[in-house]
Design a protein around this motif. Structure first.
Motif, PDB file in Angstrom:
ATOM      1  N   GLY A 123       0.838  -1.188   0.000  1.00 26.16           N
ATOM      2  CA  GLY A 123       0.000   0.000   0.000  1.00 26.16           C
ATOM      3  C   GLY A 123       0.873   1.237   0.000  1.00 26.16           C
ATOM      4  O   GLY A 123       2.016   1.201   0.456  1.00 26.16           O
ATOM      5  N   GLY A 124       0.340   2.313  -0.544  1.00 23.80           N
ATOM      6  CA  GLY A 124       1.124   3.531  -0.542  1.00 23.80           C
ATOM      7  C   GLY A 124       0.435   4.663  -1.268  1.00 23.80           C
ATOM      8  O   GLY A 124      -0.678   4.510  -1.786  1.00 23.80           O
ATOM      9  N   LEU A 125       1.107   5.787  -1.292  1.00 28.84           N
ATOM     10  CA  LEU A 125       0.599   6.975  -1.961  1.00 28.84           C
ATOM     11  C   LEU A 125       1.302   7.142  -3.298  1.00 28.84           C
ATOM     12  O   LEU A 125       2.454   6.749  -3.463  1.00 28.84           O
ATOM     13  CB  LEU A 125       0.833   8.204  -1.090  1.00 28.84           C
ATOM     14  CG  LEU A 125       0.149   8.180   0.273  1.00 28.84           C
ATOM     15  CD1 LEU A 125       0.556   9.405   1.081  1.00 28.84           C
ATOM     16  CD2 LEU A 125      -1.356   8.132   0.117  1.00 28.84           C
ATOM     17  N   THR A 126       0.610   7.730  -4.261  1.00 30.79           N
ATOM     18  CA  THR A 126       1.177   7.978  -5.577  1.00 30.79           C
ATOM     19  C   THR A 126       0.973   9.438  -5.950  1.00 30.79           C
ATOM     20  O   THR A 126       0.047  10.086  -5.486  1.00 30.79           O
ATOM     21  CB  THR A 126       0.510   7.111  -6.660  1.00 30.79           C
ATOM     22  OG1 THR A 126      -0.873   7.455  -6.739  1.00 30.79           O
ATOM     23  CG2 THR A 126       0.646   5.642  -6.351  1.00 30.79           C
ATOM     24  N   VAL A 127       1.861   9.934  -6.784  1.00 27.15           N
ATOM     25  CA  VAL A 127       1.721  11.260  -7.377  1.00 27.15           C
ATOM     26  C   VAL A 127       1.747  11.059  -8.883  1.00 27.15           C
ATOM     27  O   VAL A 127       2.703  10.494  -9.419  1.00 27.15           O
ATOM     28  CB  VAL A 127       2.844  12.216  -6.933  1.00 27.15           C
ATOM     29  CG1 VAL A 127       2.737  13.547  -7.657  1.00 27.15           C
ATOM     30  CG2 VAL A 127       2.795  12.425  -5.439  1.00 27.15           C
ATOM     31  N   ASN A 132       0.173  18.128 -10.531  1.00 23.18           N
ATOM     32  CA  ASN A 132       0.230  16.783  -9.967  1.00 23.18           C
ATOM     33  C   ASN A 132      -0.730  16.712  -8.787  1.00 23.18           C
ATOM     34  O   ASN A 132      -0.875  17.668  -8.033  1.00 23.18           O
ATOM     35  CB  ASN A 132       1.641  16.454  -9.499  1.00 23.18           C
ATOM     36  CG  ASN A 132       2.659  16.578 -10.613  1.00 23.18           C
ATOM     37  OD1 ASN A 132       2.322  16.428 -11.775  1.00 23.18           O
ATOM     38  ND2 ASN A 132       3.882  16.857 -10.249  1.00 23.18           N
ATOM     39  N   LYS A 133      -1.367  15.566  -8.630  1.00 23.63           N
ATOM     40  CA  LYS A 133      -2.269  15.371  -7.490  1.00 23.63           C
ATOM     41  C   LYS A 133      -1.972  14.022  -6.844  1.00 23.63           C
ATOM     42  O   LYS A 133      -1.427  13.123  -7.454  1.00 23.63           O
ATOM     43  CB  LYS A 133      -3.721  15.445  -7.942  1.00 23.63           C
ATOM     44  CG  LYS A 133      -4.080  16.813  -8.486  1.00 23.63           C
ATOM     45  CD  LYS A 133      -5.536  17.066  -8.361  1.00 23.63           C
ATOM     46  CE  LYS A 133      -5.797  18.500  -8.809  1.00 23.63           C
ATOM     47  NZ  LYS A 133      -7.032  18.979  -8.313  1.00 23.63           N
ATOM     48  N   LEU A 134      -2.377  13.897  -5.596  1.00 27.66           N
ATOM     49  CA  LEU A 134      -2.093  12.719  -4.791  1.00 27.66           C
ATOM     50  C   LEU A 134      -3.127  11.623  -5.038  1.00 27.66           C
ATOM     51  O   LEU A 134      -4.315  11.899  -5.187  1.00 27.66           O
ATOM     52  CB  LEU A 134      -2.088  13.123  -3.313  1.00 27.66           C
ATOM     53  CG  LEU A 134      -1.446  12.176  -2.328  1.00 27.66           C
ATOM     54  CD1 LEU A 134       0.025  11.988  -2.640  1.00 27.66           C
ATOM     55  CD2 LEU A 134      -1.623  12.697  -0.927  1.00 27.66           C
ATOM     56  N   GLY A 135      -2.667  10.378  -5.081  1.00 24.28           N
ATOM     57  CA  GLY A 135      -3.539   9.210  -5.207  1.00 24.28           C
ATOM     58  C   GLY A 135      -3.064   8.119  -4.262  1.00 24.28           C
ATOM     59  O   GLY A 135      -2.230   8.355  -3.381  1.00 24.28           O
ATOM     60  N   TRP A 136      -3.570   6.903  -4.455  1.00 26.16           N
ATOM     61  CA  TRP A 136      -3.191   5.802  -3.572  1.00 26.16           C
ATOM     62  C   TRP A 136      -3.155   4.483  -4.350  1.00 26.16           C
ATOM     63  O   TRP A 136      -3.750   4.357  -5.417  1.00 26.16           O
ATOM     64  CB  TRP A 136      -4.150   5.675  -2.384  1.00 26.16           C
ATOM     65  CG  TRP A 136      -5.605   5.634  -2.761  1.00 26.16           C
ATOM     66  CD1 TRP A 136      -6.471   6.688  -2.789  1.00 26.16           C
ATOM     67  CD2 TRP A 136      -6.345   4.496  -3.184  1.00 26.16           C
ATOM     68  NE1 TRP A 136      -7.701   6.272  -3.202  1.00 26.16           N
ATOM     69  CE2 TRP A 136      -7.656   4.927  -3.449  1.00 26.16           C
ATOM     70  CE3 TRP A 136      -6.058   3.154  -3.369  1.00 26.16           C
ATOM     71  CZ2 TRP A 136      -8.666   4.058  -3.880  1.00 26.16           C
ATOM     72  CZ3 TRP A 136      -7.050   2.289  -3.804  1.00 26.16           C
ATOM     73  CH2 TRP A 136      -8.336   2.745  -4.035  1.00 26.16           C
ATOM     74  N   THR A 137      -2.450   3.506  -3.779  1.00 25.80           N
ATOM     75  CA  THR A 137      -2.352   2.155  -4.346  1.00 25.80           C
ATOM     76  C   THR A 137      -2.474   1.144  -3.217  1.00 25.80           C
ATOM     77  O   THR A 137      -1.847   1.282  -2.176  1.00 25.80           O
ATOM     78  CB  THR A 137      -1.012   1.945  -5.065  1.00 25.80           C
ATOM     79  OG1 THR A 137      -0.915   2.862  -6.139  1.00 25.80           O
ATOM     80  CG2 THR A 137      -0.882   0.542  -5.609  1.00 25.80           C
ATOM     81  N   LEU A 138      -3.299   0.134  -3.448  1.00 20.83           N
ATOM     82  CA  LEU A 138      -3.422  -1.007  -2.542  1.00 20.83           C
ATOM     83  C   LEU A 138      -3.260  -2.273  -3.370  1.00 20.83           C
ATOM     84  O   LEU A 138      -3.767  -2.347  -4.488  1.00 20.83           O
ATOM     85  CB  LEU A 138      -4.779  -1.032  -1.844  1.00 20.83           C
ATOM     86  CG  LEU A 138      -5.099   0.107  -0.905  1.00 20.83           C
ATOM     87  CD1 LEU A 138      -6.532  -0.022  -0.407  1.00 20.83           C
ATOM     88  CD2 LEU A 138      -4.137   0.100   0.272  1.00 20.83           C
TER      89      LEU A 138
END
Length: 94
Positions: free
Chosen positions: A4-8, A32-38
């Motif tokens: 899991g983590g954050l993405t840009v 750029n905006k912030l996203g996430w990954t699981l």
């Protein structure tokens, strides 16, 4: 395993299909905006040297595009939001 983590997300515009008639008067900027990954994965060790694995990722990505000068002093701010599902499979030798 679990991940899991954050993405840009950095947008890469290949071709801009604009709504504006005179492109020379319009300025465009990307943000750029912030996203996430699981995700999670599994690996099966066939023998001491060979393994077969797969992972499943759910990713939310977003970025912004701003146009200025299209209709006088108007500014058009858009946000592109994308939900991705990735399923990488791999064969490992070590």
């Amino acid at each position: 395993h679990f991940k899991g983590g954050l993405t840009v997300t950095r947008p890469v515009i290949i071709r801009d299909n604009s709504l504006f008639g005179n492109e020379s008067l319009v300025s465009r900027s990307e943000t750029n905006k912030l996203g996430w990954t699981l995700g999670s994965g599994i690996e099966w060790n066939i023998n001491d040297h060979l393994g077969l694995g797969g992972e499943l990722y759910f990713t939310f990505r977003q970025f912004g595009i701003n146009y200025a000068g299209g209709f006088g002093d108007d500014v058009l701010e858009t946000t592109e939001k994308q939900f991705w599902i990735d399923l990488p499979l791999y064969l490992r030798y070590g």
